[in-house]
Design a protein around this motif. Structure first.
Motif, PDB file in Angstrom:
ATOM      1  N   ASP A 254      33.254   4.773  72.869  1.00 43.36           N
ATOM      2  CA  ASP A 254      34.569   5.440  74.057  1.00 43.36           C
ATOM      3  C   ASP A 254      34.336   5.201  75.574  1.00 43.36           C
ATOM      4  N   ASP A 255      35.293   5.425  76.040  1.00 41.69           N
ATOM      5  CA  ASP A 255      35.705   4.690  77.672  1.00 41.69           C
ATOM      6  C   ASP A 255      34.182   4.988  78.533  1.00 41.69           C
ATOM      7  N   GLU A 256      33.237   6.258  78.118  1.00 34.47           N
ATOM      8  CA  GLU A 256      32.197   6.524  78.568  1.00 34.47           C
ATOM      9  C   GLU A 256      30.911   5.618  78.406  1.00 34.47           C
ATOM     10  N   ALA A 257      30.603   5.365  77.298  1.00 35.52           N
ATOM     11  CA  ALA A 257      29.453   4.675  76.922  1.00 35.52           C
ATOM     12  C   ALA A 257      29.777   3.519  77.832  1.00 35.52           C
ATOM     13  N   LEU A 258      31.034   3.225  77.334  1.00 38.36           N
ATOM     14  CA  LEU A 258      30.843   1.323  77.664  1.00 38.36           C
ATOM     15  C   LEU A 258      31.528   1.863  79.203  1.00 38.36           C
ATOM     16  N   GLY A 259      31.489   2.219  79.610  1.00 40.82           N
ATOM     17  CA  GLY A 259      31.365   2.261  81.464  1.00 40.82           C
ATOM     18  C   GLY A 259      30.003   2.252  81.834  1.00 40.82           C
ATOM     19  N   LEU A 260      28.965   3.779  81.082  1.00 44.10           N
ATOM     20  CA  LEU A 260      28.265   3.215  81.983  1.00 44.10           C
ATOM     21  C   LEU A 260      27.246   2.568  81.055  1.00 44.10           C
ATOM     22  N   ALA A 261      26.933   1.778  80.271  1.00 45.07           N
ATOM     23  CA  ALA A 261      26.254   0.673  79.730  1.00 45.07           C
ATOM     24  C   ALA A 261      27.179  -0.571  80.743  1.00 45.07           C
ATOM     25  N   ARG A 262      28.189  -0.354  81.470  1.00 47.98           N
ATOM     26  CA  ARG A 262      28.812  -1.737  82.290  1.00 47.98           C
ATOM     27  C   ARG A 262      27.919  -1.322  83.137  1.00 47.98           C
ATOM     28  N   ARG A 263      27.676  -0.379  84.069  1.00 48.50           N
ATOM     29  CA  ARG A 263      27.009  -0.153  85.186  1.00 48.50           C
ATOM     30  C   ARG A 263      25.773  -0.006  85.393  1.00 48.50           C
ATOM     31  N   SER A 264      25.350   0.442  84.329  1.00 48.02           N
ATOM     32  CA  SER A 264      23.891  -0.582  84.232  1.00 48.02           C
ATOM     33  C   SER A 264      22.718  -1.585  83.661  1.00 48.02           C
ATOM     34  N   GLY A 265      24.450  -2.891  83.455  1.00 48.07           N
ATOM     35  CA  GLY A 265      24.143  -3.588  82.918  1.00 48.07           C
ATOM     36  C   GLY A 265      23.716  -4.263  81.949  1.00 48.07           C
TER      37      GLY A 265
ATOM     38  N   ASP B  74       6.555  -4.412  78.520  1.00 46.11           N
ATOM     39  CA  ASP B  74       6.534  -5.104  77.129  1.00 46.11           C
ATOM     40  C   ASP B  74       7.633  -4.005  75.797  1.00 46.11           C
ATOM     41  N   VAL B  75       7.074  -2.293  76.895  1.00 48.27           N
ATOM     42  CA  VAL B  75       8.583  -1.275  76.601  1.00 48.27           C
ATOM     43  C   VAL B  75      10.019  -1.219  76.140  1.00 48.27           C
ATOM     44  N   THR B  76      10.666  -1.699  75.291  1.00 46.96           N
ATOM     45  CA  THR B  76      12.342  -1.525  75.639  1.00 46.96           C
ATOM     46  C   THR B  76      11.988  -0.118  76.207  1.00 46.96           C
ATOM     47  N   SER B  77      13.352  -0.035  76.988  1.00 43.74           N
ATOM     48  CA  SER B  77      13.597   1.945  77.416  1.00 43.74           C
ATOM     49  C   SER B  77      15.271   0.861  77.221  1.00 43.74           C
ATOM     50  N   VAL B  78      15.244   2.866  75.873  1.00 43.09           N
ATOM     51  CA  VAL B  78      16.620   3.684  75.950  1.00 43.09           C
ATOM     52  C   VAL B  78      17.105   4.061  76.549  1.00 43.09           C
ATOM     53  N   LEU B  79      18.284   4.318  76.740  1.00 42.16           N
ATOM     54  CA  LEU B  79      19.309   5.107  77.165  1.00 42.16           C
ATOM     55  C   LEU B  79      19.930   5.645  76.080  1.00 42.16           C
ATOM     56  N   LEU B  80      19.720   7.028  75.400  1.00 39.83           N
ATOM     57  CA  LEU B  80      20.468   7.721  74.364  1.00 39.83           C
ATOM     58  C   LEU B  80      21.152   8.581  74.879  1.00 39.83           C
ATOM     59  N   LEU B  81      22.452   7.739  74.236  1.00 39.55           N
ATOM     60  CA  LEU B  81      23.375   9.317  75.064  1.00 39.55           C
ATOM     61  C   LEU B  81      23.825  10.092  73.424  1.00 39.55           C
ATOM     62  N   LEU B  82      23.728  11.377  73.869  1.00 42.68           N
ATOM     63  CA  LEU B  82      23.463  12.551  72.366  1.00 42.68           C
ATOM     64  C   LEU B  82      24.619  13.024  72.463  1.00 42.68           C
ATOM     65  N   SER B  83      24.724  13.213  71.351  1.00 44.79           N
ATOM     66  CA  SER B  83      25.823  14.363  71.513  1.00 44.79           C
ATOM     67  C   SER B  83      26.277  15.680  70.927  1.00 44.79           C
ATOM     68  N   GLY B  84      24.442  15.808  70.638  1.00 40.62           N
ATOM     69  CA  GLY B  84      24.354  17.596  70.956  1.00 40.62           C
ATOM     70  C   GLY B  84      23.351  18.018  70.054  1.00 40.62           C
ATOM     71  N   GLN B  85      24.086  17.250  68.610  1.00 37.60           N
ATOM     72  CA  GLN B  85      23.504  17.624  67.327  1.00 37.60           C
ATOM     73  C   GLN B  85      22.108  17.287  67.086  1.00 37.60           C
ATOM     74  N   PRO B  86      21.489  17.692  66.340  1.00 35.36           N
ATOM     75  CA  PRO B  86      19.631  18.275  66.275  1.00 35.36           C
ATOM     76  C   PRO B  86      19.145  16.491  65.716  1.00 35.36           C
ATOM     77  N   LEU B  87      19.971  16.420  65.064  1.00 32.75           N
ATOM     78  CA  LEU B  87      20.193  14.674  64.288  1.00 32.75           C
ATOM     79  C   LEU B  87      19.945  13.857  65.392  1.00 32.75           C
ATOM     80  N   HIS B  88      20.327  14.285  66.127  1.00 37.25           N
ATOM     81  CA  HIS B  88      20.463  12.732  67.411  1.00 37.25           C
ATOM     82  C   HIS B  88      19.336  13.073  67.525  1.00 37.25           C
ATOM     83  N   ARG B  89      18.938  14.415  68.139  1.00 38.79           N
ATOM     84  CA  ARG B  89      17.157  14.404  68.769  1.00 38.79           C
ATOM     85  C   ARG B  89      16.450  13.282  68.200  1.00 38.79           C
TER      86      ARG B  89
END
Length: 122
Positions: free
Chosen positions: A58-69, A3-18
């Motif tokens: 960006d293309d990288e995020a879109l591609g990762l989402a597609r590959r992960s389903g 029931d726990v939602t798993s999230v892959l967060l693509l970070l840009s390295g900024q502290p705010l995102h962490r």
């Protein structure tokens, strides 16, 4: 299925995102972070994610989402409609409150698990 939602967060390295990863974790999400496309791909190869949260459509995020389903939710400074037209499943325009982001993540996961059925009337 958990029931726990798993999230892959693509970070840009900024502290705010962490901080965002920590805040989502406190809201009950299981958050994995990746700061490079290579790292994200290795995580996707090892486990499934319910949703990918990106900081740019960006293309990288879109591609990762597609590959992960998994559906891709993007946080962007641009209008959400523009970002969705570029391929994201959902977009949230910054600034955004944590409650709104949580709502969008949950909606993306729900729609991915229960695709809309075509309805026909006679």
């Amino acid at each position: 299925m958990s029931d726990v939602t798993s999230v892959l967060l693509l970070l840009s390295g900024q502290p705010l995102h962490r901080g965002l990863a920590d805040a989502l974790g406190h809201r009950g999400f299981n958050v994995a972070t990746a700061s490079t496309g290579h790292h994200a791909q290795s995580l996707i190869e090892r486990r499934a994610f319910d949703v990918v949260l990106g900081l740019a459509p960006d293309d990288e995020a879109l591609g990762l989402a597609r590959r992960s389903g998994s559906p891709l939710v993007v946080l962007s400074e641009r209008p959400a409609r523009e970002v969705v037209l570029e391929g994201a499943h959902f977009a949230v325009q910054k600034p955004v409150g944590l409650s709104e982001l949580e709502r969008v993540l949950n909606r993306a996961v729900a729609e991915a698990r229960w695709p809309r059925q075509a309805s026909y009337s006679s």
